[in-house]
Write a protein that holds these residues in place. Structure first.
Motif, PDB file in Angstrom:
ATOM      1  N   GLU A  28      25.463  83.227  31.325  1.00  0.00           N
ATOM      2  CA  GLU A  28      24.115  83.525  30.830  1.00  0.00           C
ATOM      3  C   GLU A  28      23.143  83.732  31.987  1.00  0.00           C
ATOM      4  O   GLU A  28      22.280  84.604  31.927  1.00  0.00           O
ATOM      5  N   ALA A  31      23.803  87.201  33.339  1.00  0.00           N
ATOM      6  CA  ALA A  31      23.267  88.217  32.428  1.00  0.00           C
ATOM      7  C   ALA A  31      21.750  88.307  32.564  1.00  0.00           C
ATOM      8  O   ALA A  31      21.187  89.407  32.597  1.00  0.00           O
ATOM      9  N   ALA A  32      21.086  87.165  32.653  1.00  0.00           N
ATOM     10  CA  ALA A  32      19.625  87.161  32.801  1.00  0.00           C
ATOM     11  C   ALA A  32      19.217  87.809  34.115  1.00  0.00           C
ATOM     12  O   ALA A  32      18.229  88.553  34.173  1.00  0.00           O
ATOM     13  N   ARG A  33      19.982  87.538  35.169  1.00  0.00           N
ATOM     14  CA  ARG A  33      19.677  88.145  36.465  1.00  0.00           C
ATOM     15  C   ARG A  33      19.816  89.663  36.401  1.00  0.00           C
ATOM     16  O   ARG A  33      18.987  90.389  36.948  1.00  0.00           O
ATOM     17  N   GLU A  34      20.822  90.148  35.697  1.00  0.00           N
ATOM     18  CA  GLU A  34      20.991  91.600  35.525  1.00  0.00           C
ATOM     19  C   GLU A  34      19.835  92.194  34.725  1.00  0.00           C
ATOM     20  O   GLU A  34      19.337  93.278  35.040  1.00  0.00           O
ATOM     21  N   GLU A  35      19.417  91.479  33.684  1.00  0.00           N
ATOM     22  CA  GLU A  35      18.295  91.953  32.869  1.00  0.00           C
ATOM     23  C   GLU A  35      17.012  92.025  33.698  1.00  0.00           C
ATOM     24  O   GLU A  35      16.240  92.978  33.575  1.00  0.00           O
ATOM     25  N   ARG A  36      16.785  91.001  34.542  1.00  0.00           N
ATOM     26  CA  ARG A  36      15.587  91.018  35.400  1.00  0.00           C
ATOM     27  C   ARG A  36      15.648  92.159  36.402  1.00  0.00           C
ATOM     28  O   ARG A  36      14.640  92.821  36.655  1.00  0.00           O
ATOM     29  N   ALA A  38      17.193  95.018  36.017  1.00  0.00           N
ATOM     30  CA  ALA A  38      16.962  96.264  35.282  1.00  0.00           C
ATOM     31  C   ALA A  38      15.479  96.419  34.958  1.00  0.00           C
ATOM     32  O   ALA A  38      14.921  97.520  35.072  1.00  0.00           O
ATOM     33  N   ALA A  39      14.827  95.328  34.567  1.00  0.00           N
ATOM     34  CA  ALA A  39      13.392  95.378  34.270  1.00  0.00           C
ATOM     35  C   ALA A  39      12.596  95.717  35.525  1.00  0.00           C
ATOM     36  O   ALA A  39      11.645  96.501  35.468  1.00  0.00           O
TER      37      ALA A  39
END
Length: 77
Positions: A28, A31-36, A38-39
């Motif tokens: 998790e 995944a959060a690091r990837e989302e950040r 991308a943002a």
């Protein structure tokens, strides 16, 4: 299912529940690091598009005037 997925599942089955929970937390986190990331990339593109317009910077007075106008509108003034 890929070979790596099968291998991971087999390894997870051998772990005690507390370690499985740690693995879930770590996944998790990744995944959060990837989302950040991308943002941040999207934000960088947005800033580049704004800069490309060549508009002058907005002053603090202009920002305050817009905020006040919005507040007045919300109050029905």
């Amino acid at each position: 299912m890929t070979a790596i997925e099968t291998r991971l599942i087999e390894r997870l089955k051998k772990l005690p529940p507390t370690r499985v929970a740690e693995v879930v937390d770590f996944v998790e986190f990744l995944a959060a690091r990837e989302e950040r990331a991308a943002a941040a990339a999207r934000l960088g593109k947005a800033f580049a598009m704004i800069d490309a317009q060549g508009l002058p910077p907005v002053s603090e007075a202009e920002i305050e005037a817009e905020v006040q106008a919005d507040r007045d509108e919300r109050r029905g003034a």
